[in-house]
Design an enzyme around this catalytic site. Structure first.
Site, PDB file in Angstrom:
ATOM      1  N   LYS A 222      -3.911   3.729  -2.987  1.00 17.00           N
ATOM      2  CA  LYS A 222      -2.753   4.469  -2.445  1.00 17.00           C
ATOM      3  C   LYS A 222      -1.613   4.549  -3.455  1.00 17.00           C
ATOM      4  O   LYS A 222      -1.584   3.846  -4.457  1.00 17.00           O
ATOM      5  CB  LYS A 222      -2.312   3.834  -1.126  1.00 17.00           C
ATOM      6  CG  LYS A 222      -3.291   4.201  -0.007  1.00 17.00           C
ATOM      7  CD  LYS A 222      -2.777   3.881   1.362  1.00 17.00           C
ATOM      8  CE  LYS A 222      -3.806   4.394   2.384  1.00 17.00           C
ATOM      9  NZ  LYS A 222      -3.598   3.817   3.713  1.00 17.00           N
ATOM     10  N   ARG A 256     -10.076  -1.598   4.251  1.00 20.77           N
ATOM     11  CA  ARG A 256     -10.650  -0.245   4.131  1.00 20.77           C
ATOM     12  C   ARG A 256     -10.510   0.165   2.669  1.00 20.77           C
ATOM     13  O   ARG A 256      -9.384   0.279   2.181  1.00 20.77           O
ATOM     14  CB  ARG A 256      -9.885   0.709   5.060  1.00 20.77           C
ATOM     15  CG  ARG A 256     -10.417   2.130   5.093  1.00 20.77           C
ATOM     16  CD  ARG A 256      -9.577   2.977   6.042  1.00 20.77           C
ATOM     17  NE  ARG A 256     -10.089   4.331   6.111  1.00 20.77           N
ATOM     18  CZ  ARG A 256      -9.801   5.285   5.234  1.00 20.77           C
ATOM     19  NH1 ARG A 256      -9.000   5.039   4.214  1.00 20.77           N
ATOM     20  NH2 ARG A 256     -10.317   6.492   5.373  1.00 20.77           N
TER      21      ARG A 256
HETATM   22  C1  9MG Z   1      -7.843   7.450   7.348  1.00 24.76           C
HETATM   23  N1  9MG Z   1      -7.023   6.441   6.697  1.00 24.76           N
HETATM   24  C2  9MG Z   1      -6.398   6.571   5.495  1.00 24.76           C
HETATM   25  N2  9MG Z   1      -5.712   5.451   5.227  1.00 24.76           N
HETATM   26  C3  9MG Z   1      -5.928   4.597   6.266  1.00 24.76           C
HETATM   27  C4  9MG Z   1      -5.493   3.308   6.587  1.00 24.76           C
HETATM   28  O1  9MG Z   1      -4.656   2.643   5.791  1.00 24.76           O
HETATM   29  N3  9MG Z   1      -5.908   2.746   7.725  1.00 24.76           N
HETATM   30  C5  9MG Z   1      -6.724   3.424   8.563  1.00 24.76           C
HETATM   31  N4  9MG Z   1      -7.098   2.808   9.709  1.00 24.76           N
HETATM   32  N5  9MG Z   1      -7.168   4.668   8.334  1.00 24.76           N
HETATM   33  C6  9MG Z   1      -6.763   5.236   7.200  1.00 24.76           C
END
Ligand code: 9MG
Length: 278
Positions: A222, A256
């Site tokens: 990110k 994730r």
């Molecule tokens: C779809 N998506 C993109 N970034 C995310 C994040 O930080 N958490 C979750 N649950 N979905 C995300």
């Protein structure tokens, strides 16, 4: 602590890795490389072989500035893919905000719904409550909408506000009859947040963990990682690993990520040091 995830019951005695499978043309972090369904399937299978515990399939970009996608386009992109992946041996999560897409994804075999809008869309709670299997649901905090969320970011106390929102959405799930073992909470790093907000949430993650639900952290590649390292998207692996470890050290149970192999290795080492004695 366990997470009920469709036909899977996930033990959360070690941090789990959710691999990201974006089938959107403009995903900020993988540039839509997996639009082609054959390439998407191969990528999912590679992530599973590398140790992913869950695969999160999404078609609608939720990066800052992204416009909403039409429901039928979203279904066309993710439903056949979920059908093909449903027997792959790990739970498949559908990343969607739309109740009709949630319903179709569950019918196609999804074991989890990852909703960046935390089931606030009309009818979303009802779809999850009425699901034929106890699918898990990830309730994420987002201030605003993806298209404009980084333009008007404002909090008095980001940690208290995010925690209060997530607690309220968990109560809404309970009121709709969704069992607490199906719920995951996520502070939503980067969704209507500055770098300082993201760092405050990461430092304060134990306060969200204290709500008693498994917490998912998504920091992989990110812009906060870019801001802290000065690296372009494709060069943020090391920064993303440091962020994932910082999150699990503060109690996150699921990370994730895009870089599954590297994250699995990092978590193996972390777990050997931190969890073996318990
Ligand atoms: C779809 N998506 C993109 N970034 C995310 C994040 O930080 N958490 C979750 N649950 N979905 C995300």
């Amino acid at each position: 602590m366990i997470l009920r995830c469709g036909r899977f019951e996930l033990a959360l005695d070690r941090p789990l890795v959710m691999g990201v499978l974006n089938v959107t043309p403009d995903s900020f972090s993988d540039g839509g490389r997996f639009l082609d369904s054959h390439a998407a399937l191969e990528h999912a299978q590679r992530m599973i072989a590398e140790g992913a515990d869950i695969i999160d399939v999404g078609a609608e970009s939720t990066r800052p500035g992204a416009e909403p996608m039409h429901e039928s386009d979203e279904m066309r992109r993710i439903v056949p893919l979920i059908e093909k992946l449903a027997g792959a041996g790990v739970p498949i999560s559908a990343d969607t905000r739309k109740p009709a897409v949630m319903r179709a994804a569950i019918a196609a075999g999804a074991s989890m719904i990852n909703d960046v809008a935390a089931l606030r869309a009309d009818g979303a709670l009802a779809v999850i409550a009425a699901a034929p299997r106890p699918v898990a649901v990830c309730l994420m905090h987002m201030q605003g909408e993806p298209e404009t969320m980084q333009q008007h970011v404002a909090y008095t106390d980001v940690l208290a506000e995010v925690k209060g929102f997530l607690a309220a959405r968990a109560r809404a799930c309970a009121a709709a009859g969704i069992a607490r073992e199906r719920i995951v909470l996520d502070p939503g790093f980067g969704f209507g947040k500055t770098v300082a907000h993201n760092l405050a949430l990461l430092r304060g993650l134990p306060a969200i963990v204290a709500l008693g639900y498994p917490v998912l952290a998504g920091l992989s590649r990110k812009s906060t990682i870019g801001a802290l390292t000065g690296r372009e998207v494709g060069e943020r692996v090391a920064g993303s690993l440091a962020a994932a470890l910082a999150a699990v050290a503060r109690g996150a149970k699921i990370v994730r990520v895009h870089d599954v192999r590297e994250t699995v290795d990092a978590l193996k080492v972390w777990s050997a040091v931190e969890l073996a004695a318990h």
